[in-house]
Design a protein around this motif. Structure first.
Motif, PDB file in Angstrom:
ATOM      1  N   SER A   1      44.626  45.550  39.037  1.00 42.48           N
ATOM      2  CA  SER A   1      44.005  44.540  40.076  1.00 42.48           C
ATOM      3  C   SER A   1      44.162  45.219  41.355  1.00 42.48           C
ATOM      4  O   SER A   1      43.331  44.902  42.244  1.00 42.48           O
ATOM      5  CB  SER A   1      45.086  43.421  39.802  1.00 42.48           C
ATOM      6  OG  SER A   1      44.214  42.107  40.730  1.00 42.48           O
TER       7      SER A   1
ATOM      8  N   GLN B   1      40.570  34.156  33.064  1.00 41.62           N
ATOM      9  CA  GLN B   1      41.081  34.767  34.288  1.00 41.62           C
ATOM     10  C   GLN B   1      42.178  33.849  35.125  1.00 41.62           C
ATOM     11  O   GLN B   1      43.104  34.447  35.739  1.00 41.62           O
ATOM     12  CB  GLN B   1      39.875  35.029  35.196  1.00 41.62           C
ATOM     13  CG  GLN B   1      38.900  36.040  34.915  1.00 41.62           C
ATOM     14  CD  GLN B   1      39.661  37.397  34.560  1.00 41.62           C
ATOM     15  OE1 GLN B   1      40.329  37.992  35.411  1.00 41.62           O
ATOM     16  NE2 GLN B   1      39.193  38.084  33.347  1.00 41.62           N
TER      17      GLN B   1
ATOM     18  N   GLU C   1      41.609  47.657  41.898  1.00 44.91           N
ATOM     19  CA  GLU C   1      40.272  47.272  41.963  1.00 44.91           C
ATOM     20  C   GLU C   1      40.122  46.733  43.691  1.00 44.91           C
ATOM     21  O   GLU C   1      39.080  46.916  44.215  1.00 44.91           O
ATOM     22  CB  GLU C   1      40.174  46.171  40.964  1.00 44.91           C
ATOM     23  CG  GLU C   1      39.801  46.629  39.470  1.00 44.91           C
ATOM     24  CD  GLU C   1      38.506  47.569  39.599  1.00 44.91           C
ATOM     25  OE1 GLU C   1      37.552  47.263  40.078  1.00 44.91           O
ATOM     26  OE2 GLU C   1      38.893  48.703  38.961  1.00 44.91           O
ATOM     27  N   ASP C   2      41.134  45.969  44.070  1.00 41.19           N
ATOM     28  CA  ASP C   2      40.962  45.415  45.420  1.00 41.19           C
ATOM     29  C   ASP C   2      40.716  46.550  46.485  1.00 41.19           C
ATOM     30  O   ASP C   2      40.058  46.240  47.369  1.00 41.19           O
ATOM     31  CB  ASP C   2      42.429  44.612  45.588  1.00 41.19           C
ATOM     32  CG  ASP C   2      42.602  43.421  45.001  1.00 41.19           C
ATOM     33  OD1 ASP C   2      41.572  42.713  44.422  1.00 41.19           O
ATOM     34  OD2 ASP C   2      43.576  42.865  44.809  1.00 41.19           O
TER      35      ASP C   2
ATOM     36  N   TYR D   1      41.259  39.567  28.133  1.00 40.42           N
ATOM     37  CA  TYR D   1      40.826  38.864  29.238  1.00 40.42           C
ATOM     38  C   TYR D   1      39.938  37.580  28.922  1.00 40.42           C
ATOM     39  O   TYR D   1      38.697  37.810  29.077  1.00 40.42           O
ATOM     40  CB  TYR D   1      39.988  39.568  30.582  1.00 40.42           C
ATOM     41  CG  TYR D   1      40.865  40.760  30.990  1.00 40.42           C
ATOM     42  CD1 TYR D   1      41.681  40.631  31.972  1.00 40.42           C
ATOM     43  CD2 TYR D   1      41.031  42.138  30.205  1.00 40.42           C
ATOM     44  CE1 TYR D   1      42.311  41.414  32.613  1.00 40.42           C
ATOM     45  CE2 TYR D   1      41.667  42.958  31.004  1.00 40.42           C
ATOM     46  CZ  TYR D   1      42.648  42.674  32.124  1.00 40.42           C
ATOM     47  OH  TYR D   1      43.354  43.723  32.435  1.00 40.42           O
TER      48      TYR D   1
ATOM     49  N   PHE E   1      45.937  35.381  36.008  1.00 41.96           N
ATOM     50  CA  PHE E   1      46.395  35.474  37.371  1.00 41.96           C
ATOM     51  C   PHE E   1      47.814  34.670  37.543  1.00 41.96           C
ATOM     52  O   PHE E   1      48.386  35.309  38.273  1.00 41.96           O
ATOM     53  CB  PHE E   1      45.380  34.908  38.405  1.00 41.96           C
ATOM     54  CG  PHE E   1      45.823  34.783  39.608  1.00 41.96           C
ATOM     55  CD1 PHE E   1      45.749  35.800  40.480  1.00 41.96           C
ATOM     56  CD2 PHE E   1      46.032  33.806  40.261  1.00 41.96           C
ATOM     57  CE1 PHE E   1      46.012  36.033  41.828  1.00 41.96           C
ATOM     58  CE2 PHE E   1      46.548  33.788  41.677  1.00 41.96           C
ATOM     59  CZ  PHE E   1      46.513  34.883  42.403  1.00 41.96           C
TER      60      PHE E   1
END
Length: 219
Positions: free
Chosen positions: A62, A7, A65-66, A4, A11
Motif C-alpha cells: 500500500s 477494502q 502504491e501511494d 481482497y 484497511f
C-alpha cells in the motif's frame, strides 16, 4: 495470498497492525494483538490474511502504491519539464523531503528487522524503480540526461538512498551519512543522472540529525 474482498476491513486490519508494529515492535506483535486491536474475530482476520507476514506485505504494498500514485500525479502536472527536472521534483516530493509517516515510523521502531527491510526493498525495486527508469530514458530524448543503463541506474539509486544511506539500517555518524550522500550524488552524476541536489542532501541530514537527537544520539 491476501484475499481482497473488503477494502474497508483490510484497511482496518492494516491500520491496526501498523500502529501495533510501531508501539510494540513487529516481533512482539501477535495475530491475537491485531485481532484485539481491530475488534474482529480471528476468522475475519484470516479471511483476508494468512499470517502476520502477509499483513506486513500488504502494508508495504500500500505504501509503494501511494508513492507511485504521488509520482504519477506530479508528472501529470509537470509535463512541460525536462526529464532531469521531473526526477528532481519527484525526489523532492517523495524522498528528499520525507515527513514522518507510518512506514518511516515503523522503520525507526524496527531498526534492523529483516522482514521490514526485505519487504521495503522488494516494493521499491518493483514499483518505484521502473518509473524512475522510464523518466531516465525520456532524458535521453530531451537531452537533459545521458543514462546508458536506466533500469540498473534506477535500481542502484533506490538501493543506496533507501538502505545504504539510512542510518537506522547502516550504523554511522551524521558525518558518515553526509559522505555517503555526497558519494551517491557523485555516482549519479557519473552515470549521467545529475538528480541529487545539495538541498536534498541538506534536508536528509537535518531529518536524521533530528532523529538522532530524539534517540539520545543512538543511530
Amino acid at each position: 495470498m491476501t484475499k481482497y474482498n473488503s477494502q474497508e476491513t483490510i484497511f482496518k486490519i492494516t491500520s491496526t497492525a501498523s500502529t501495533l508494529f510501531i508501539s510494540k515492535g513487529y516481533d512482539n506483535t501477535s495475530i491475537q494483538d491485531i485481532i484485539n486491536g481491530a475488534g474482529m474475530s480471528k476468522g475475519a482476520i484470516y479471511h483476508h490474511f494468512e499470517s502476520k507476514e502477509d499483513i506486513l506485505q500488504a502494508i508495504l504494498h500500500s505504501h509503494g502504491e501511494d508513492i507511485v500514485k504521488t509520482m504519477h500525479s506530479y508528472l501529470k502536472d509537470n509535463q512541460s519539464l525536462t526529464a532531469k527536472e521531473k526526477l528532481r521534483g519527484v525526489l523532492r516530493k517523495n524522498w528528499g523531503y520525507i515527513e514522518s509517516h507510518q512506514l518511516e515510523d515503523m522503520m525507526l521502531s524496527q531498526n534492523k528487522n529483516a522482514p521490514f527491510i526485505l519487504g521495503a526493498l522488494q516494493v521499491s525495486l518493483k514499483r518505484s524503480a521502473p518509473l524512475i527508469a522510464d523518466i531516465m530514458r525520456e532524458g535521453e530524448s530531451d537531452g537533459s540526461l545521458s543514462v546508458h543503463y536506466p533500469e540498473e541506474c534506477a535500481a542502484v539509486f533506490f538501493l543506496l538512498i533507501n538502505f545504504w544511506c539510512a542510518p537506522i539500517l547502516i550504523e554511522g555518524s551524521i558525518n558518515d551519512l553526509e559522505k555517503r550522500l555526497k558519494f551517491l550524488q557523485h555516482l549519479m552524476e557519473t552515470m549521467g543522472a545529475d538528480i541529487v541536489e545539495d538541498e536534498m542532501i541538506d534536508h536528509i541530514l537535518r531529518t536524521y540529525t533530528h532523529v538522532e537527537h530524539d534517540q539520545g544520539g543512538q543511530m
